[in-house]
Design an enzyme around this catalytic site. Sequence first.
Site, PDB file in Angstrom:
ATOM      1  N   GLY A  56       0.805 -11.276  -6.992  1.00 30.78           N
ATOM      2  CA  GLY A  56       0.857 -10.193  -7.986  1.00 30.78           C
ATOM      3  C   GLY A  56       2.244  -9.816  -8.469  1.00 30.78           C
ATOM      4  O   GLY A  56       2.419  -9.413  -9.613  1.00 30.78           O
ATOM      5  N   GLU A 110       7.406  -6.043  -4.613  1.00 26.55           N
ATOM      6  CA  GLU A 110       5.944  -5.935  -4.568  1.00 26.55           C
ATOM      7  C   GLU A 110       5.418  -5.331  -5.874  1.00 26.55           C
ATOM      8  O   GLU A 110       6.131  -4.591  -6.548  1.00 26.55           O
ATOM      9  CB  GLU A 110       5.539  -5.096  -3.345  1.00 26.55           C
ATOM     10  N   ASP A 111       4.187  -5.690  -6.224  1.00 31.21           N
ATOM     11  CA  ASP A 111       3.604  -5.139  -7.452  1.00 31.21           C
ATOM     12  C   ASP A 111       3.151  -3.696  -7.270  1.00 31.21           C
ATOM     13  O   ASP A 111       3.477  -2.828  -8.057  1.00 31.21           O
ATOM     14  CB  ASP A 111       2.445  -6.032  -7.961  1.00 31.21           C
ATOM     15  N   ASP A 114      -0.186   0.359  -1.984  1.00 32.00           N
ATOM     16  CA  ASP A 114      -1.437   1.107  -1.879  1.00 32.00           C
ATOM     17  C   ASP A 114      -1.507   1.738  -0.492  1.00 32.00           C
ATOM     18  O   ASP A 114      -0.933   2.791  -0.260  1.00 32.00           O
ATOM     19  CB  ASP A 114      -2.601   0.147  -2.149  1.00 32.00           C
ATOM     20  N   PHE A 163      -7.817   1.752  -9.687  1.00 28.37           N
ATOM     21  CA  PHE A 163      -7.509   0.332  -9.562  1.00 28.37           C
ATOM     22  C   PHE A 163      -6.966  -0.143 -10.905  1.00 28.37           C
ATOM     23  O   PHE A 163      -7.507   0.207 -11.945  1.00 28.37           O
ATOM     24  CB  PHE A 163      -8.765  -0.460  -9.182  1.00 28.37           C
ATOM     25  N   VAL A 164      -5.899  -0.921 -10.881  1.00 30.14           N
ATOM     26  CA  VAL A 164      -5.270  -1.342 -12.137  1.00 30.14           C
ATOM     27  C   VAL A 164      -5.139  -2.864 -12.230  1.00 30.14           C
ATOM     28  O   VAL A 164      -5.092  -3.562 -11.211  1.00 30.14           O
ATOM     29  CB  VAL A 164      -3.876  -0.690 -12.312  1.00 30.14           C
ATOM     30  N   ASP A 170      -4.195  -8.406 -10.483  1.00 28.85           N
ATOM     31  CA  ASP A 170      -5.475  -9.053 -10.787  1.00 28.85           C
ATOM     32  C   ASP A 170      -6.659  -8.248 -10.302  1.00 28.85           C
ATOM     33  O   ASP A 170      -6.559  -7.376  -9.436  1.00 28.85           O
ATOM     34  CB  ASP A 170      -5.530 -10.429 -10.109  1.00 28.85           C
ATOM     35  N   ARG A 176      -4.120 -11.218 -14.872  1.00 27.00           N
ATOM     36  CA  ARG A 176      -2.682 -11.149 -14.578  1.00 27.00           C
ATOM     37  C   ARG A 176      -1.857 -11.311 -15.845  1.00 27.00           C
ATOM     38  O   ARG A 176      -0.718 -10.892 -15.918  1.00 27.00           O
ATOM     39  CB  ARG A 176      -2.286 -12.247 -13.594  1.00 27.00           C
TER      40      ARG A 176
END
Length: 185
Positions: A56, A110-111, A114, A163-164, A170, A176
Amino acid sequence: MHETSAPPEPVLKKDMGRALISAERIAKRVEEMGREISEVYADIDTPLVLVVILKGATVFAADLLRSLSIPAELEFVSAASYGSGTSPGKLRLAHMVEGPLVGRHVLLIEDIIDSGRTVSAIEKRLRKLRPASLRLAALLDRPARREVETRIDFTGFVIPDRFVIGYGLDYAGLYRELPGIYTLT
Ligand code: IMP
Ligand code: MG
């Protein structure tokens, strides 16, 4: 001969919810982050090592790398969960950095943060390689579901509990390629 017609709709457009962060806002913020990171590491005497978490974070990392004004190297790590179904299992590193990190300044990329479990497990492993410093840059921070206390040194955007998808993130391996960030319907 083919008939001339409108370009096809993205096949699974129905999953795309509302636009949360436009490509323009992302570009502007990533530029700022690049400047900030370049200032923080201005005086180090070896190239910065960007350790990118697959998959990601690759889109973010590619843009961030090009917004740096200091020398930087690229390494990749990949974490996989042992867990089955929806229960989060123990994390195992499916791919580890290739070069030695001893004495190097490492920036983990990191993307989205969470629960914090992924970066916490990866940081633990990276510390064993005795870097001179270890910091974390995350494009997105979703604090609502944090389970492990996580220090994020460079944050792009703090987002609500949704959630995105897009810009590398993804849903079931898809989306993506979207240039902006969208919620999932
Ligand atoms: P954590 O370990 O719970 O912090 O989860 C972080 C990882 O889960 C990230 O590396 C993402 O790949 C993935 N993830 C978490 N939230 C989302 C999301 O909203 N969209 C896409 N991927 C996500
Ligand atoms: Mg990930």
